[in-house]
Design a protein around this motif. Structure first.
Motif, short mmCIF file in Angstrom:
data_model
loop_
_atom_site.label_atom_id
_atom_site.label_comp_id
_atom_site.label_asym_id
_atom_site.label_seq_id
_atom_site.Cartn_x
_atom_site.Cartn_y
_atom_site.Cartn_z
N THR A 1 57.26 28.49 36.28
CA THR A 1 58.71 28.34 36.40
C THR A 1 59.22 27.22 35.50
O THR A 1 60.28 27.34 34.87
CB THR A 1 59.09 28.07 37.87
N GLU A 2 58.49 26.12 35.44
CA GLU A 2 58.93 24.99 34.62
C GLU A 2 59.02 25.37 33.15
O GLU A 2 59.89 24.87 32.43
CB GLU A 2 57.97 23.81 34.81
N ASP A 3 58.14 26.26 32.67
CA ASP A 3 58.21 26.70 31.28
C ASP A 3 59.54 27.39 31.00
O ASP A 3 60.16 27.20 29.94
CB ASP A 3 57.06 27.67 30.97
N ILE A 4 59.97 28.22 31.94
CA ILE A 4 61.24 28.94 31.78
C ILE A 4 62.41 27.96 31.78
O ILE A 4 63.32 28.05 30.95
CB ILE A 4 61.39 29.98 32.90
N LEU A 5 62.38 27.02 32.72
CA LEU A 5 63.48 26.05 32.82
C LEU A 5 63.60 25.21 31.56
O LEU A 5 64.70 24.98 31.05
CB LEU A 5 63.26 25.14 34.03
N LEU A 6 62.48 24.76 31.03
CA LEU A 6 62.52 23.90 29.84
C LEU A 6 62.90 24.69 28.59
O LEU A 6 63.50 24.14 27.66
CB LEU A 6 61.18 23.20 29.64
N THR A 7 62.57 25.98 28.55
CA THR A 7 63.02 26.81 27.43
C THR A 7 64.54 26.91 27.43
O THR A 7 65.19 26.75 26.39
CB THR A 7 62.40 28.21 27.52
N ALA A 8 65.11 27.17 28.61
CA ALA A 8 66.57 27.25 28.72
C ALA A 8 67.22 25.90 28.43
O ALA A 8 68.25 25.82 27.75
CB ALA A 8 66.96 27.75 30.11
N LEU A 9 66.62 24.82 28.95
CA LEU A 9 67.18 23.49 28.74
C LEU A 9 67.13 23.11 27.26
O LEU A 9 68.10 22.57 26.72
CB LEU A 9 66.42 22.46 29.58
N GLY A 10 65.99 23.39 26.60
CA GLY A 10 65.87 23.06 25.19
C GLY A 10 66.88 23.79 24.34
O GLY A 10 67.49 23.20 23.43
N ALA A 11 67.11 25.07 24.63
CA ALA A 11 68.07 25.85 23.85
C ALA A 11 69.49 25.33 24.06
O ALA A 11 70.26 25.19 23.10
CB ALA A 11 67.98 27.32 24.24
N SER A 12 69.86 25.02 25.31
CA SER A 12 71.22 24.56 25.58
C SER A 12 71.47 23.16 25.02
O SER A 12 72.53 22.88 24.46
CB SER A 12 71.51 24.61 27.08
N LEU A 13 70.50 22.26 25.16
CA LEU A 13 70.67 20.90 24.62
C LEU A 13 70.73 20.92 23.09
O LEU A 13 71.56 20.23 22.49
CB LEU A 13 69.51 20.01 25.08
N SER B 1 76.23 22.85 31.45
CA SER B 1 75.61 23.52 32.59
C SER B 1 75.77 25.03 32.50
O SER B 1 74.84 25.79 32.79
CB SER B 1 76.22 23.00 33.90
N GLY B 2 76.95 25.46 32.09
CA GLY B 2 77.19 26.89 31.94
C GLY B 2 76.31 27.50 30.86
O GLY B 2 75.79 28.61 31.02
N GLU B 3 76.12 26.77 29.76
CA GLU B 3 75.26 27.27 28.69
C GLU B 3 73.81 27.34 29.15
O GLU B 3 73.08 28.28 28.82
CB GLU B 3 75.38 26.36 27.47
N PHE B 4 73.40 26.35 29.96
CA PHE B 4 72.04 26.39 30.52
C PHE B 4 71.86 27.64 31.38
O PHE B 4 70.84 28.33 31.28
CB PHE B 4 71.77 25.13 31.35
N LEU B 5 72.83 27.93 32.25
CA LEU B 5 72.72 29.12 33.09
C LEU B 5 72.68 30.39 32.27
O LEU B 5 71.93 31.33 32.58
CB LEU B 5 73.88 29.18 34.08
N ARG B 6 73.47 30.46 31.20
CA ARG B 6 73.44 31.65 30.34
C ARG B 6 72.07 31.82 29.70
O ARG B 6 71.52 32.93 29.65
CB ARG B 6 74.54 31.56 29.28
N GLU B 7 71.53 30.72 29.19
CA GLU B 7 70.19 30.80 28.58
C GLU B 7 69.15 31.20 29.62
O GLU B 7 68.26 32.02 29.36
CB GLU B 7 69.82 29.44 27.97
N LEU B 8 69.26 30.63 30.81
CA LEU B 8 68.29 30.91 31.86
C LEU B 8 68.36 32.38 32.28
O LEU B 8 67.32 33.04 32.46
CB LEU B 8 68.55 29.99 33.06
N ARG B 9 69.55 32.90 32.45
CA ARG B 9 69.69 34.30 32.86
C ARG B 9 69.18 35.25 31.78
O ARG B 9 68.64 36.32 32.09
CB ARG B 9 71.15 34.59 33.20
N THR B 10 69.33 34.87 30.52
CA THR B 10 68.75 35.68 29.45
C THR B 10 67.24 35.74 29.57
O THR B 10 66.61 36.80 29.42
CB THR B 10 69.14 35.11 28.08
N LEU B 11 66.63 34.60 29.86
CA LEU B 11 65.17 34.55 29.99
C LEU B 11 64.69 35.31 31.22
O LEU B 11 63.58 35.87 31.22
CB LEU B 11 64.70 33.09 30.07
N LEU B 12 65.52 35.33 32.27
CA LEU B 12 65.14 36.04 33.49
C LEU B 12 65.32 37.55 33.34
O LEU B 12 64.85 38.32 34.18
CB LEU B 12 65.96 35.53 34.67
N GLY B 13 66.02 37.97 32.28
CA GLY B 13 66.15 39.38 32.00
C GLY B 13 67.10 40.11 32.91
O GLY B 13 67.01 41.32 33.06
#
Length: 762
Positions: free
Chosen positions: A576-588, A750-762
């Motif tokens: 799970t942490e891999d997914i979170l950091l991927t989304a965080l890295g993209a948004s930051l 925060s919104g960009e993080f959620l968008r990136e995260l939802r993309t990764l979750l498919g």
């Protein structure tokens, strides 16, 4: 009725080719985005020859004939319902129907994708996969036929294996040629492409697949497989004492009703903090596992094989008093890296930097029993009686063996309305938190708020961060629940023993660092800190103090959280942490406008450096903090980006423990002088599993506390980001200074993080 064509050549495996004249093909995902080569998607048709719709079926026409975002204004395209993918030759490979999608244990599976992988195996002619009821629910069953012109799987020559056992099942249609196929070899082939949950639990080899009158596979006529208990079968059930014990602990920790023999702990929602609790519970039951074992062999079957029939009596029983050790003499002890960093960083009101929780209790809680339980637990864990002497970063710590038990106060809140309760609790929490004394004590306090009969009492636990952390709070909550049950029944309160004291760990870690144990990691950490990090945009100049701190929070819903904890990790074989950091890295990175951003990453810090130390039940501050450079390639598909992040995180030596030891204990110049990252991230895992929430325990809800730091203190990071699962929802919180960033800016991030995260979750 004819949209694609391909020249058929002998000896070549074909797809369905490319588009005919005046026709366009689009392979799109669920959000109508084109998919890369090799990634399954739905086939859409467009072009001059597209029909107008279904005669007399306006509803179906609207569903299937949709707007074409890639064509001229007003253009339409047709949803075929076919699951396909692009090949490297620019043609299309047919995988099956999207209406053959099934959901097993919360995981969506395209049967056609599994069929295509099986059919591509050497020696296999045709393949069909269905979802069928098994011993413990729905499961995948695969049916294959041998290839008429190629070597059978398992035969001599370039097949998938040689001489292995026959495939599972012995049902109708099995012929002599099929008997050469090798179950394990075919599963290994599937595992090269598919995640574990998409590998069929059972395989049946048939001479030919049964067909309907129009030449399609008659799925209803497929024979049922014979029962199997082969490795990798998600329907295999725990049998031995060790397997049953481990499966029970898995289920209890992860909030599941049932766990199979080959279910993966991390794919079921486990994380590094839960793995510590898993170790503590298994060791208490006499099963000698370590955290390394959990990461190396994450299934019930594999862990049971490691244990190899160990006895199941408690490895160390309850104890009446606090743990004793050779290091616990009351003499001076060195600070750990995170403690030294604290005194280097927090110079204003260092006594006011605390960890705390508010516990909402059952109305029928026995207050006297609870106070006895809390008193016993707080006295049991010696780190809560730590005292600190000296000044600046050159302080030492010692255990005050002669100090009294941590005080448990009682506050009356009779007559306080629901609206007033929050304000009353906030004032009381701030007062208690500011009252801690690092030199004289106490370093921890507890307060029971009593509103009288029928009201909902609350318990506030406060401990200075120097003597506790998130894992320690879970240990304390579990011990309080157990101790309360004993006290309520009038029994003597006996708290489970602690194998290793925090004092032992501090002394051993310091000596280990001074002996040069982490010297080999210096080149790695130098490379990390030397990477260029894009600076964060600012809305204002500061000051960055706790008084100006604000928080912005967003959440995933329950289904999205389920995908984050279980579905997505299982699909990509990541954490799970891999997914979170991927989304965080993209948004930051997108916000900062750079190729990558370096952040501080927090870890639990209870690494197993020494075989004779067990930290699974030790209370103290173990947290590690180390830099990670987040660089997420935007041109890669979502699953590939997560896998790249996973490999990057797996390359961190020793989970980052060595960085703090080198910087704060050895004072390695290249690290001491490195610029501090502007962002810190901490994934706290699941915090919605409060002990005793069911089954007679006192705790009903764990609530966040307030006023944990002095308002005058400087914040070491611009953004302090945490992720935690509470109440079945993932909560993403950013703490920031309102003097450096506007709420609108943080809301956008925060919104960009959620968008990136939802993309990764498919």
């Amino acid at each position: 009725i004819w949209a694609t064509t391909e020249d058929v050549r002998p000896g070549v495996r074909h797809g369905i080719g490319g588009p005919v004249r005046n026709t366009r093909l689009h392979i799109l995902d669920g959000l109508l985005r084109p998919v890369p080569v090799g990634v399954p998607g739905e086939l859409y048709l467009a072009g001059e020859q597209l029909a107008r719709g279904y005669l007399g079926r306006p509803g179906l026409s609207a569903e299937r004939f949709v707007a074409d975002p890639f064509g001229a204004p007003g253009a339409r395209m047709y949803r075929t319902g076919d699951l396909v993918r692009w090949t490297g030759r620019g043609t299309v490979e047919y995988l099956g129907r999207t209406d053959h999608q099934v959901k097993i244990r919360g995981l969506r599976i395209e049967l056609g994708e599994v069929e295509a992988v099986l059919a591509a195996a050497p020696g296999v002619g045709q393949a069909c996969v269905v979802a069928a009821e098994g011993p413990s629910g729905l499961r995948l069953v695969g049916y294959v036929t041998p290839h008429p012109d190629g070597p059978a799987v398992g035969s001599a020559g370039p097949g998938l294996g040689s001489g292995g056992p026959r495939l599972d099942g012995d049902g109708p249609g099995l012929d002599g040629d099929a008997s050469a196929l090798d179950t394990d070899a075919l599963r290994r082939h599937a595992g090269l492409t598919l995640p574990d949950y998409m590998i069929p639990a059972a395989l049946v080899v048939l001479g030919e697949l049964p067909l309907t009158a129009n030449g399609k596979v008659d799925r209803k006529a497929l024979p049922a497989p014979e029962p199997t208990g082969a490795a990798g079968d998600p329907d295999a059930r725990p049998v031995t004492d060790t397997e049953v014990l481990l499966a029970g602990i898995f289920a209890e920790l992860l909030g599941l009703e049932d766990v199979g023999l080959d279910d993966n702990f991390f794919h079921l929602g486990g994380d590094s903090i839960l793995s510590i609790q898993l170790v503590a519970r298994t060791r208490a039951a006499g099963v000698p596992l370590t955290s390394k074992d959990i990461f190396r062999a994450a299934t019930v079957r594999a862990l049971a094989e490691l244990v190899d029939g160990a006895p199941h009596g408690p490895s160390h029983g309850p104890a009446d008093g606090p743990v004793s050790s050779s290091a616990t003499t009351g003499g001076p002890l060195p600070l750990t890296p995170v403690q030294r960093r604290f005194f280097e960083t927090y110079r204003t009101d260092p006594h006011h930097y605390n960890m705390s929780v508010q516990l909402e209790l059952a109305p029928d809680t026995d207050h006297d029993a609870l106070i006895r339980a809390v008193t016993a637990v707080m006295a049991h864990h010696e780190a809560l009686r730590t005292r600190f002497t000296g000044s600046g970063a050159e302080r030492t710590q010692h255990i005050d063996l002669g100090s009294q038990a941590v005080p448990v106060a009682r506050r009356d809140i009779f007559g306080v309305t629901a609206q007033e309760l929050a304000e009353v609790m906030d004032r009381a929490a701030a007062e208690v938190q500011a009252s801690l004394d690092l030199a004289e004590g106490p370093a921890a306090r507890a307060v029971l708020f009593d509103g009288g009969a029928g009201s909902t009492p609350r318990l506030l636990l406060v401990a200075h961060h120097l003597v506790t952390d998130a894992v320690s709070l879970r240990v304390l909550l579990g011990d309080i629940d157990s101790a309360y049950r004993q006290a309520r029944e009038g029994e003597p309160v006996r708290v489970e023993a602690v194998s290793t004291s925090f004092a032992q760990w501090a002394a051993r870690l310091y000596a280990h660092a001074q002996d040069g144990a982490f010297a080999s990691e210096i080149p790695y950490w130098k490379e990390v800190v030397d990477q260029e990090s894009a600076p964060l945009p600012l809305d204002g100049p500061g000051p960055n103090t706790v008084a100006s701190e604000a928080e912005f929070t967003v959440e995933l819903d329950e289904s999205e959280t389920e995908a984050l904890l279980r579905t997505a990790p299982a699909a990509s074989r990541v954490r799970t942490e891999d997914i979170l950091l991927t989304a965080l890295g993209a948004s930051l990175s997108g916000w900062a406008g750079g190729a990558g951003v370096t952040i501080d990453l927090e870890g639990h810090g209870r690494e197993e450096l020494f075989d004779d130390l067990d930290l699974s039940r030790t209370v103290g501050w173990f947290t590690t903090l180390h830099p990670v450079h987040l660089s997420v390639p935007a041109d890669q598909p979502p699953r590939a980006r997560v896998k790249l992040m996973g490999r990057q995180l797996r390359a961190v030596p020793g989970q980052g423990l060595g960085y703090g030891a080198l910087r704060h204990l050895k004072r390695e110049p290249t690290l001491v002088d490195a610029p501090a990252p502007q962002v810190v991230f901490n994934y706290l895992g699941r915090f919605d599993d409060a002990p005793g929430a069911t089954g007679g325990g006192p705790v009903r809800t764990v609530l966040p506390a307030v006023a944990q730091q002095s308002d005058r203190a400087e914040r070491p990071h611009l953004l302090d980001i945490t992720g935690v699962v509470i109440g079945g929802r993932f909560r993403f919180a950013i703490r920031y200074s309102s003097a450096t960033h506007h709420e609108k800016t943080i809301a956008g991030l925060s919104g960009e993080f959620l968008r990136e995260l939802r993309t990764l979750l498919g």
